[in-house]
Motif scaffolding. Structure first.
Motif, PDB file in Angstrom:
ATOM      1  N   LEU A  46     -14.978  -5.616  -5.260  1.00 62.43           N
ATOM      2  CA  LEU A  46     -15.045  -5.948  -6.687  1.00 62.43           C
ATOM      3  C   LEU A  46     -16.470  -6.292  -7.110  1.00 62.43           C
ATOM      4  O   LEU A  46     -16.887  -5.975  -8.233  1.00 62.43           O
ATOM      5  N   LEU A  47     -17.233  -6.930  -6.213  1.00 60.52           N
ATOM      6  CA  LEU A  47     -18.637  -7.220  -6.525  1.00 60.52           C
ATOM      7  C   LEU A  47     -19.433  -5.934  -6.688  1.00 60.52           C
ATOM      8  O   LEU A  47     -20.339  -5.861  -7.524  1.00 60.52           O
ATOM      9  N   LYS A  48     -19.081  -4.920  -5.904  1.00 63.32           N
ATOM     10  CA  LYS A  48     -19.756  -3.626  -6.058  1.00 63.32           C
ATOM     11  C   LYS A  48     -19.371  -2.968  -7.380  1.00 63.32           C
ATOM     12  O   LYS A  48     -20.221  -2.384  -8.077  1.00 63.32           O
ATOM     13  N   ILE A  49     -18.114  -3.091  -7.739  1.00 66.00           N
ATOM     14  CA  ILE A  49     -17.649  -2.466  -8.977  1.00 66.00           C
ATOM     15  C   ILE A  49     -18.367  -3.045 -10.198  1.00 66.00           C
ATOM     16  O   ILE A  49     -18.724  -2.316 -11.131  1.00 66.00           O
ATOM     17  N   VAL A  50     -18.620  -4.360 -10.180  1.00 65.35           N
ATOM     18  CA  VAL A  50     -19.299  -4.984 -11.328  1.00 65.35           C
ATOM     19  C   VAL A  50     -20.817  -4.873 -11.219  1.00 65.35           C
ATOM     20  O   VAL A  50     -21.543  -5.380 -12.080  1.00 65.35           O
ATOM     21  N   GLY A  51     -21.310  -4.216 -10.153  1.00 68.02           N
ATOM     22  CA  GLY A  51     -22.735  -3.935 -10.047  1.00 68.02           C
ATOM     23  C   GLY A  51     -23.592  -4.980  -9.381  1.00 68.02           C
ATOM     24  O   GLY A  51     -24.818  -4.906  -9.428  1.00 68.02           O
ATOM     25  N   LEU A  52     -22.964  -5.960  -8.713  1.00 71.73           N
ATOM     26  CA  LEU A  52     -23.750  -7.016  -8.074  1.00 71.73           C
ATOM     27  C   LEU A  52     -24.250  -6.622  -6.691  1.00 71.73           C
ATOM     28  O   LEU A  52     -25.230  -7.195  -6.198  1.00 71.73           O
ATOM     29  N   GLY A  91     -23.342  -1.944  -1.484  1.00 71.86           N
ATOM     30  CA  GLY A  91     -22.487  -1.565  -0.370  1.00 71.86           C
ATOM     31  C   GLY A  91     -21.976  -2.805   0.320  1.00 71.86           C
ATOM     32  O   GLY A  91     -22.089  -3.918  -0.203  1.00 71.86           O
ATOM     33  N   MET A  92     -21.403  -2.628   1.495  1.00 67.90           N
ATOM     34  CA  MET A  92     -20.861  -3.776   2.211  1.00 67.90           C
ATOM     35  C   MET A  92     -21.970  -4.781   2.525  1.00 67.90           C
ATOM     36  O   MET A  92     -22.899  -4.466   3.261  1.00 67.90           O
ATOM     37  N   PRO A  93     -21.882  -6.007   2.002  1.00 69.62           N
ATOM     38  CA  PRO A  93     -22.928  -7.005   2.239  1.00 69.62           C
ATOM     39  C   PRO A  93     -22.709  -7.726   3.563  1.00 69.62           C
ATOM     40  O   PRO A  93     -22.307  -8.897   3.603  1.00 69.62           O
ATOM     41  N   GLY A  94     -22.958  -7.023   4.662  1.00 69.52           N
ATOM     42  CA  GLY A  94     -22.635  -7.551   5.981  1.00 69.52           C
ATOM     43  C   GLY A  94     -23.243  -8.912   6.259  1.00 69.52           C
ATOM     44  O   GLY A  94     -22.573  -9.806   6.777  1.00 69.52           O
ATOM     45  N   ALA A  95     -24.530  -9.082   5.915  1.00 73.02           N
ATOM     46  CA  ALA A  95     -25.199 -10.353   6.201  1.00 73.02           C
ATOM     47  C   ALA A  95     -24.562 -11.495   5.419  1.00 73.02           C
ATOM     48  O   ALA A  95     -24.359 -12.597   5.947  1.00 73.02           O
ATOM     49  N   SER A  96     -24.239 -11.258   4.160  1.00 75.38           N
ATOM     50  CA  SER A  96     -23.629 -12.303   3.331  1.00 75.38           C
ATOM     51  C   SER A  96     -22.235 -12.655   3.837  1.00 75.38           C
ATOM     52  O   SER A  96     -21.848 -13.830   3.866  1.00 75.38           O
ATOM     53  N   ILE A  97     -21.472 -11.633   4.246  1.00 71.74           N
ATOM     54  CA  ILE A  97     -20.130 -11.900   4.762  1.00 71.74           C
ATOM     55  C   ILE A  97     -20.217 -12.678   6.070  1.00 71.74           C
ATOM     56  O   ILE A  97     -19.461 -13.638   6.289  1.00 71.74           O
ATOM     57  N   ALA A  98     -21.136 -12.294   6.955  1.00 68.36           N
ATOM     58  CA  ALA A  98     -21.322 -13.030   8.214  1.00 68.36           C
ATOM     59  C   ALA A  98     -21.695 -14.475   7.945  1.00 68.36           C
ATOM     60  O   ALA A  98     -21.215 -15.397   8.622  1.00 68.36           O
ATOM     61  N   ALA A  99     -22.554 -14.699   6.944  1.00 67.16           N
ATOM     62  CA  ALA A  99     -22.950 -16.063   6.594  1.00 67.16           C
ATOM     63  C   ALA A  99     -21.761 -16.869   6.081  1.00 67.16           C
ATOM     64  O   ALA A  99     -21.583 -18.044   6.440  1.00 67.16           O
TER      65      ALA A  99
END
Length: 423
Positions: free
Chosen positions: A105-111, A114-122
């Motif tokens: 959803l963050l990708k759909i709204v343009g934020l 692609g997959m924000p791997g580093a942010s998800i890991a954090a």
């Protein structure tokens, strides 16, 4: 353990376990600092995250387009995305795909792009840190030791390097650990059945084998209300928490079976055997077999780092490694004492169940540091060490904890900041 038992006068059989020690302001500030610091370290650990191994993110995007199978041929590096009846799928359970929907959803709204791997890991690391601290504060050991035990699990175990790889496999394992810890906390230490069920669904939704622990977690949930020989009271007291716990896991379990059926015409087919060549190599005896146990035992308990003639002389193999070497503090699992023997025995049973299942799995983990599947054991290892831990930190504990920190920091550096460890 800081708990008090209240016996209700109007219902003598009804017992409530109450946590009477609210966290202080200083504890909250310390916890906030450690959570943010942990998230920051995980975020910056890998300068070249494996974001491109975005299987679950791509499938979640496809979900929002109204399809469960991907029509276009995936990039060549996504070699575990396999064709089946004109569409492409990956052998990830439904829960791991649903976990990615907020980020899609963050990708759909343009934020994001692609997959924000580093942010998800954090986020995973920060959540794990919080639950480790929340669980540890329920034990009568000094705050210094509570923090140290939490940090050694975050930075002194093979979880750090593996989650920081940030591919779909690694993030799913991280969510599995986070879900286990949340389920433990809201089952044992601050009983909230619905929240416990939500976190348990997060755990087995990302790592299906964790569902084996459902009876054990339910037992821990209702044990404080269980009265031997009083069937009627047990049903009255425990039916509601059991139902509340099971709501989300049941819905996810049923949806997963339906998802499998829609993909492969069988509710119990997760698609592991459709990936190219796996039947000739990993799964020649099927996805699970006792014939795989020697290989998994070798990778989990016996494989050592490989030697080089020049600096750095010792490097991880990249395909396995003894957990004792990466986390020598595990030797303290075998102090045979416990504050609460029920929790201690339950944790050992959870480790035994998961370990046997993992040892029977055809793949020992692929590209990894140490034995990445063993991350699922760490929440229960943490419980055991809290249960059997003396109040003071001994010299031996300091030595093993420091070595655990150093070896995992060195491994993380070798994997992500040098070219010494290569597939």
């Amino acid at each position: 353990m800081h708990q008090e038992v209240k016996i209700h006068d109007d219902h003598p059989a009804e017992i409530t376990v109450v946590d009477y020690r609210a966290p202080s302001r200083n504890w909250k500030l310390l916890a906030l600092f450690l959570v943010l610091a942990t998230a920051g370290v995980y975020y910056f650990s890998n300068p070249k995250p494996y974001n491109y191994y975005d299987y679950t993110f791509r499938i979640a995007e496809n979900f929002l387009s109204g399809r469960i199978g991907i029509l276009e041929s995936p990039p060549s590096w996504l070699n575990e995305m396999f064709p089946y009846e004109g569409r492409f799928y990956a052998a990830f359970p439904l829960g791991s795909v649903l976990t990615m929907l907020p980020f899609v959803l963050l990708k759909i709204v343009g934020l994001i792009d692609g997959m924000p791997g580093a942010s998800i890991a954090a986020l995973i690391a920060g959540g794990i840190c919080l639950f480790l601290l929340l669980i540890a504060r329920h034990y009568d050991i000094p705050l210094q030791k509570q923090v140290l035990l939490a940090l050694v699990f975050l930075f002194g175990a093979w979880m750090w390097t593996n989650v920081a790889m940030e591919g779909a496999w690694h993030l799913a394992l991280g969510f599995g650990v986070l879900g286990e810890l949340g389920a433990i906390y809201f089952t044992v230490f601050r009983p909230k059945p619905f929240l416990a069920g939500c976190f348990f669904a997060l755990a087995f939704g990302n790592r299906t084998e964790i569902v084996l622990l459902a009876p054990l977690v339910l037992f821990l949930l209702v044990r404080s209300n269980f009265q031997p020989g009083q069937l009627q009271n047990n049903l009255r007291l425990n039916l509601k928490p059991i139902v509340l716990f099971c709501i989300v896991p049941f819905i996810l379990g049923a949806a997963t079976l339906a998802y499998n059926y829609l993909r492969f015409h069988s509710p119990f087919d997760f698609g592991y055997t459709y990936a190219p060549d796996v039947l000739n190599y990993w799964y020649r005896y099927g996805t699970h077999s006792i014939w795989y146990i020697p290989r998994n035992v070798q990778e989990m308990l016996l494989t050592q780092w490989k030697t080089l003639n020049d600096f750095p002389y010792l490097v991880p193999t990249g395909f396995g490694g003894a957990i004792w070497f990466s986390s020598p503090f595990l030797i303290y699992l075998f102090r045979w004492k416990a504050v609460d023997k029920v929790i201690w025995r339950s944790a050992w049973l959870a480790i035994a169940l998961l370990t046997f299942f993992l040892w029977c799995h055809g793949s020992p983990g692929g590209w990894q540091y140490s034995y990445r599947y063993g991350m699922e054991l760490l929440p229960w290892v943490f419980l055991i060490l809290l249960e059997n831990s003396p109040a003071k930190i001994t010299i031996g504990e300091w030595a093993t904890l420091v070595f655990s920190f150093l070896i995992n920091a060195w491994a993380t550096y070798l994997f992500f900041w040098t070219g010494y460890v290569k597939p």
